[in-house]
Scaffold this motif. Structure first.
Motif, mmCIF file in Angstrom:
data_model
loop_
_atom_site.group_PDB
_atom_site.id
_atom_site.type_symbol
_atom_site.label_atom_id
_atom_site.label_comp_id
_atom_site.label_asym_id
_atom_site.label_seq_id
_atom_site.Cartn_x
_atom_site.Cartn_y
_atom_site.Cartn_z
ATOM 1 N N GLU A 63 0.719 -1.254 0.047
ATOM 2 C CA GLU A 63 -0.049 -0.189 -0.204
ATOM 3 C C GLU A 63 0.973 1.293 0.006
ATOM 4 O OE1 GLU A 63 -3.089 0.293 2.926
ATOM 5 O OE2 GLU A 63 -3.208 -2.019 3.055
ATOM 6 N N PRO A 64 0.616 2.194 -1.031
ATOM 7 C CA PRO A 64 1.372 3.394 -0.947
ATOM 8 C C PRO A 64 1.342 4.157 0.474
ATOM 9 C CG PRO A 64 -0.524 3.463 -2.752
ATOM 10 C CD PRO A 64 -0.517 2.407 -1.818
ATOM 11 N N ALA A 65 0.556 4.211 1.302
ATOM 12 C CA ALA A 65 0.823 4.745 2.562
ATOM 13 C C ALA A 65 1.850 3.967 3.475
ATOM 14 C CB ALA A 65 -0.651 4.853 3.224
ATOM 15 N N GLU A 115 5.102 5.139 2.403
ATOM 16 C CA GLU A 115 5.469 6.477 2.759
ATOM 17 C C GLU A 115 5.551 6.804 4.142
ATOM 18 O OE1 GLU A 115 2.273 8.367 0.508
ATOM 19 O OE2 GLU A 115 2.963 7.493 -1.189
ATOM 20 N N THR A 116 5.738 5.675 5.081
ATOM 21 C CA THR A 116 5.724 5.698 6.244
ATOM 22 C C THR A 116 6.945 5.420 6.957
ATOM 23 O OG1 THR A 116 3.268 5.532 6.624
ATOM 24 C CG2 THR A 116 4.457 5.228 8.538
ATOM 25 N N VAL A 164 9.672 5.716 0.271
ATOM 26 C CA VAL A 164 9.408 6.823 -0.580
ATOM 27 C C VAL A 164 10.817 7.809 -0.311
ATOM 28 C CG1 VAL A 164 8.269 8.437 0.863
ATOM 29 C CG2 VAL A 164 7.972 8.738 -1.726
ATOM 30 N N ASN A 178 6.379 16.256 -1.176
ATOM 31 C CA ASN A 178 5.096 15.640 -1.216
ATOM 32 C C ASN A 178 4.731 14.548 -2.189
ATOM 33 O OD1 ASN A 178 4.431 17.412 1.006
ATOM 34 N ND2 ASN A 178 4.261 19.103 -0.215
ATOM 35 N N MET A 179 5.818 14.149 -2.832
ATOM 36 C CA MET A 179 5.550 13.195 -3.983
ATOM 37 C C MET A 179 5.166 11.753 -3.362
ATOM 38 S SD MET A 179 7.935 14.335 -7.074
ATOM 39 C CE MET A 179 6.962 13.664 -8.299
ATOM 40 N N SER A 180 4.475 10.999 -4.045
ATOM 41 C CA SER A 180 4.000 9.682 -3.369
ATOM 42 C C SER A 180 5.354 8.734 -4.036
ATOM 43 C CB SER A 180 2.787 9.229 -4.100
ATOM 44 O OG SER A 180 2.860 8.999 -5.446
ATOM 45 N N PHE A 181 5.464 7.585 -3.580
ATOM 46 C CA PHE A 181 6.198 6.767 -4.017
ATOM 47 C C PHE A 181 6.126 6.591 -5.474
ATOM 48 C CE2 PHE A 181 7.998 2.572 -5.031
ATOM 49 C CZ PHE A 181 9.232 2.503 -4.293
ATOM 50 N N THR A 182 4.912 6.266 -5.889
ATOM 51 C CA THR A 182 4.408 5.868 -7.343
ATOM 52 C C THR A 182 4.823 7.198 -8.088
ATOM 53 O OG1 THR A 182 2.579 4.560 -6.470
ATOM 54 C CG2 THR A 182 2.650 5.420 -8.969
ATOM 55 N N GLN A 183 4.589 8.057 -7.851
ATOM 56 C CA GLN A 183 5.286 9.437 -8.340
ATOM 57 C C GLN A 183 6.870 9.569 -8.573
ATOM 58 O OE1 GLN A 183 3.138 12.248 -5.907
ATOM 59 N NE2 GLN A 183 1.842 13.018 -7.660
#
Length: 164
Positions: free
Chosen positions: A36-38, A41-42, A52, A96-101
């Protein structure tokens, strides 16, 4: 994890560098697929990096080292100002970019970068630039990037596994 690539420039060693630069991104995708992206990013611990943040660090390093390679290709024996990846990261707007970005940006930039490397003649890999008073070649910078990314693969894996 250790990966050995000769410091000597040869057709074999340049091919290994190109292959490792390509396979590093494939490995990152494999390691993080389905997470999961969250979660990516944690931070799992206070003094650790999230996946990320590791990818952002690798992006900063690849950008800086890639820029030095571009400079060496444009100018004979340039004197290149050194910018630490942490300083570049602080100056950029990627917080503020996500892992996917981040991953998508890395894929796009890497594709262009690998195209440039693949098109080099063997002699070009030995072109020199001076960074922080030390001579570096296109080969040494590309090799440095490949091995540095490879060394962080386990860190990405660990950042994900800590709380699973």
């Amino acid at each position: 994890m250790n990966f050995i690539i000769s410091t000597a420039i040869s057709s074999l060693s340049t091919t290994k560098v190109i292959n490792l630069l390509n396979s590093n991104l494939i490995a990152i995708k494999r390691i993080t697929e389905g997470i999961e992206p969250a979660f990516l990013e944690t931070r799992k611990e206070q003094n650790s990096w999230s996946a990320v943040e590791i990818l952002a660090h690798l992006h900063a390093c690849a950008t800086i080292w890639g820029d030095t390679i571009d400079e060496i290709l444009k100018i004979d024996s340039p004197m290149i100002d050194y910018l630490h990846p942490g300083e570049w990261h602080d100056l950029s707007d990627f917080s503020n970019m996500s892992f996917t970005q981040f991953y998508e940006i890395k894929i796009q930039k890497r594709s262009k970068f690998l195209s440039r490397l693949v098109s080099l003649h063997l002699d070009d890999w030995g072109r020199i630039g001076v960074i922080k008073g030390k001579k570096h070649t296109i080969y040494s910078q590309a090799r440095r990037m490949a091995l540095h990314e490879y060394s962080h693969l386990e860190q990405i894996s660990t950042s994900i596994k800590r709380t699973e």
